[in-house]
Design a protein around this motif. Structure first.
Motif, PDB file in Angstrom:
ATOM      1  N   ARG A 280       0.853  -1.208   0.000  1.00 38.86           N
ATOM      2  CA  ARG A 280       0.000   0.000   0.000  1.00 38.86           C
ATOM      3  C   ARG A 280       0.878   1.244   0.000  1.00 38.86           C
ATOM      4  N   ASN A 281       1.835   1.258   0.891  1.00 39.91           N
ATOM      5  CA  ASN A 281       2.853   2.300   0.833  1.00 39.91           C
ATOM      6  C   ASN A 281       4.210   1.648   1.033  1.00 39.91           C
TER       7      ASN A 281
ATOM      8  N   TRP B 179     -10.038   5.579   5.268  1.00 38.52           N
ATOM      9  CA  TRP B 179      -9.145   6.162   4.256  1.00 38.52           C
ATOM     10  C   TRP B 179      -9.773   6.175   2.864  1.00 38.52           C
TER      11      TRP B 179
ATOM     12  N   GLU C  81      -2.360   1.339   4.550  1.00 38.39           N
ATOM     13  CA  GLU C  81      -3.127   2.344   3.798  1.00 38.39           C
ATOM     14  C   GLU C  81      -2.847   3.753   4.305  1.00 38.39           C
ATOM     15  N   GLN C  82      -2.637   3.898   5.602  1.00 41.22           N
ATOM     16  CA  GLN C  82      -2.430   5.224   6.186  1.00 41.22           C
ATOM     17  C   GLN C  82      -1.089   5.310   6.909  1.00 41.22           C
ATOM     18  N   SER C  83      -0.150   4.511   6.457  1.00 41.42           N
ATOM     19  CA  SER C  83       1.160   4.509   7.117  1.00 41.42           C
ATOM     20  C   SER C  83       2.270   4.609   6.094  1.00 41.42           C
TER      21      SER C  83
END
Lengths: 570, 570
Positions: free
Chosen positions: A186-187, A453, A500-502
């Motif tokens: 994701r990231n 998210w 997703e948010q990291s």
């Protein structure tokens, strides 16, 4: 009143021992002992180089941590006692009587069969300055003991000391699998972030870095046999783990007692493979995505196609050959059947073979798992949705299903299953005779609670709200609702970070010290008191900070310096 | 299908403008324009030194940001157009026709009366490479325009460019107060963390750093007239903001268009004052703490005592004299009446004076606010618990109460009230005729949703669960349920970080880019679409990252590169 009060809590603090995870058996005294300026650690027999490296790192830690005691005054009250404290000048490591005489490296032992790993150790530190001893029947056990030794010391005005001598520890873990999962799809996370994470994992005796390498969003791992996978599927040329990076990560982990469990999630979660091999991916980027996947983008391997099956088997062979560990995860979560219903190629393949989707999936799994077995690997898979109603489990109506519980697959019973959807599913997995790792979203997911998210959702919370606090994770019961027979299939657990948010900027702060909760739960065993654990968790968090990790404060420093005083009923 | 899809979203991206907060009036074209290698920014009249410093920082940003466009391919598709793009060689700043001819510094203008600040600007960038112009009627307005200019540029292979020329912007804020609050008492933040935060605040046009300097946990601010306050009340000698540090913070902020609003919270939240002045603090460390405070430790100023009142007035005088801004917060939240009921000294004081507690509080507030007014300061206070039942609002039964709504205080109507407990309280505060700042916990608290930090609470969530996502904050309505007359009292809003679970390691990741939500809400006005805001918020987050800030990803990079594609209904 205030001063009596503080003395009382100082006493409680002494009893807490600043060690994480807490040893199974520990006894301590009340005497001051300081490290000599020429303190050394030695091994009394030939030692592997990774053990000698660990010895050197331990010496660096005790010299450089410079952690002041987490009590009011930061240990200044010990100054007088420390002036006359005996000096400890050496720790000697030995293999014990149970050692088979064949000295292996930490790395080799860390990557052995999970049931064959020997992690126990005994550590004895006299109170008179005479030699401390660390004994184990393996290099890995000596490493665990060194790690514990490195947590015993505080710093005051140039003196590195304990006030709990003599110390005697006999320790070994309750569960062999104690992991952390990181999603690098994701990231992206640079190699340095992963290495730093491995360091911290080793400080709390973790055994497994579950590396969720790729997913639908990106394919950041170089596979020399299929160079386009990362060339086209990664976020960019600077966001690819080269083969050299992978080797570096694996060897760095192993030298710290950590096995790397690589994962190539299939047949779902594979949109990024379609960048290089569109012919193997059904419903790539199909819209509305919510009909075909749990999150965007949609895209799944054409599991009914023999070319796709062969490609996947070859991919598993290629990737697994580069990981020396015994275990390899093939994923298997969130299979979306609607995607295959609308995919004309899959429908044609099914028609041609006369198979149902379930039968085709079975063929796909046998072939791809077979490729792993040929490389000597044991497959690991995600679990299933046991909470689906009976009437919903038909292959035609279940949109999202899991391989183990929803399909009648002929999975080898050596397969290890990761229970992720709910802790309530564990007993059903065990009942099927699979060894299982606890990774339930309701206890172990580190990413929950940060808001939704997905775009255009003004008031949504994260799907697995609320945030899983360390306390919540710590109170997890690994054998809840299990028979004794089922409980034997539990090999441990892990906390997981879906990203997703990291990214690199919040990796440390989301994971540490929180992931210590499962590390202690599965080393020291469940049922421990969170109130007595908190001062020790503060302690390891502050020690992490001293070692350059971005661990977060769990409470105001005022509370951290006064164990118990900020408890709800204090 | 996929390629059509991507082209479509690239077009959407163009329309979005990568500026945060979005200007009130903006028009853009579709032409490529690159910055010349000798690009300069100049001011066409005598300019204050802080404006020239801002010019230099802007040049550094456009040279060093090197932010690649957040689209698939990262802007590579523009390469051909950029080869023939006109070059912009200069931006010229001018004071406009509305300027009074008296050139003031950014700093001076940033600290003016909140209603007197002039922040508007116009910015024109032709598409042919001819001179760009920035005009404003104040140095502060020119600074806001420079900040916007610095966000217009992307980077590709050595070229800094836009593909949206010509650009024409006419901009000014809807609300004058746009703030961020940081608590430096629960946990300490080094000066460098505060300066870094001020930088980022300035990038999103924020006006106010609300510095909650001290609280019950620690008193980290040196007050030369009362040196023991920090010597005994801070966490340690390395965790004190010296007078020089304070001056540095204030001047650094002002040069970036930011006023510092200092807060000494009273009469509650003052346990740390008791370390140096125990005679002024009632029920310090009283147990069980939950009877006497919302969080440990309990301790409140003896507001009925004239010596304590004089001490507090002197403290306000001493501290406020070191802050050149016009505003000073005296706190006033969470007053615990039970504490005064059990405090024999307070009961004796009340008996001697014949006052009720409410009357004594009024006297205390008049005296302490009077000291501020003597220093030319306008008081700021926290609001009250309007949600308490009518029958619970008696002074004798309300355990926790707030000054504005629960007590019949004679507060000057120039007082500014921070609405914090609930957004539903705003209209009642406005109805009382107080200017108000929106800081409600249900929309603006950055610390919510991280689990309970109070000890021995295994399954508790944070008191203000869930996490306040940027989307939730962004959809806040500043005049909800207000009459037009009430709405006139709204001067803006702020997001707030209480630091029970925060420290330097997670400051950036908790605050950025999330606090951009209120920055845009109160600059550009409410009612904007979150789906079109998200690509711009991604953009400013990535720009922050390029500038060394630990902003977090709001979505997988896959989504950030494809605006709209990860929306719920995409």
């Amino acid at each position: 009143m205030a001063s009596i009060y503080l003395l009382c809590f100082a006493a409680v603090f002494h009893a807490a021992h600043a060690i994480w995870p807490i040893p199974i058996d520990i006894s301590t005294g009340n005497d001051a002992l300081a490290l000599s300026g020429d303190f050394t650690i030695s091994v009394d027999s030939p030692a592997p180089s990774d053990l000698l490296d660990a010895v050197n790192r331990t010496i660096e830690f005790v010299q450089n941590d410079k952690l002041e005691a987490l009590i009011v005054g930061r240990g200044a009250s010990y100054a007088e006692r420390l002036q006359t404290a005996p000096l400890l000048s050496s720790l000697v490591l030995s293999f014990g009587s149970g050692h088979d005489g064949v000295v292996k490296s930490i790395s080799e032992e860390a990557m052995a069969d999970i049931d064959a790993r020997v992690e126990g150790y005994t550590l004895t530190i006299p109170n008179d300055g005479s030699q401390a001893t660390l004994t184990a029947n393996s290099s890995l056990g000596l490493f665990r003991g060194l790690t514990t030794f490195g947590q015993l010391w505080y710093y005051l005005n140039g003196t590195t000391y304990t006030v709990e001598a003599p110390i005697s520890i006999a320790d070994s873990p309750i569960y062999p699998y104690r992991g952390l999962m990181l999603d690098t799809s994701r990231n992206y996370f640079p190699v340095a972030d992963i290495l730093r994470t491995l360091d911290v994992m080793s400080w709390v005796h973790m055994t497994t870095f579950h590396w969720h390498m790729v997913d639908s969003q990106s394919f950041p791992v170089e596979v020399p046999e299929f160079p386009d996978l990362s060339a086209k599927g990664a976020y960019g040329p600077s966001m690819i783990y080269s083969t050299e990076d992978v080797q570096n990560i694996v060897s760095y982990a192993a030298a710290r007692g950590i096995d790397v469990l690589p994962e190539i999630d299939t047949p779902g979660h594979t949109t990024s493979i379609g960048e290089a091999f569109p012919e193997h991916v059904a419903c790539a980027l199909a819209t509305p995505w919510a009909n075909y996947a749990n999150e965007p983008p949609a895209g799944q391997l054409r599991l009914a196609n023999s070319n796709t099956t062969d490609f996947t088997a070859s991919l598993f062979s290629a990737v697994s050959a580069r990981f020396p560990g015994k275990y390899f995860s093939t994923g298997g979560d969130e299979l979306n059947t609607e995607c295959y219903t609308i995919d004309k190629a899959t429908q044609a393949d099914l028609k041609a073979s006369g198979k149902t989707l379930e039968q085709a999936l079975d063929t796909f799994v046998q072939a791809t798992h077979g490729a792993l077995k040929n490389n000597g690997k044991t497959p690991v898979v995600w679990e299933g949705i046991s909470s689906l109603k009976e009437s919903d489990t038909s292959i035609l109506t279940v949109r999202l299903a899991e391989m183990v519980l929803n399909f009648n697959l002929t999975l080898s019973n050596e397969t290890i299953v990761m229970v992720w959807i709910s802790s309530a599913d564990a007993s059903a997995v065990a009942e099927k005779g699979f060894r299982l790792v606890h990774a339930p979203s309701d206890y172990m997911y580190l990413d929950c609670g940060a808001g939704e998210w997905i775009g255009d959702t003004p008031d949504a919370t994260s799907w697995c709200d609320p945030f899983k606090s360390w306390q919540h994770t710590y109170t997890f019961d690994p054998t809840a609702n299990m028979t004794d027979a089922q409980a034997k299939f539990v090999i441990g657990g892990e906390q997981l970070l879906w990203t997703e948010q990291s990214g690199p900027s919040n990796l440390d702060s989301i994971v540490w010290p929180r992931a210590g909760a499962s590390a202690e739960l599965f080393w020291s065993g469940p049922g421990r008191n969170i109130s007595s654990a908190l001062p020790r968790l503060h302690d390891i968090a502050f020690r992490m900070t001293q070692r350059g990790i971005g661990a977060i404060p769990l409470q105001p420093l005022w509370c951290a310096l006064r164990p118990g005083v900020c408890d709800l009923t204090a």
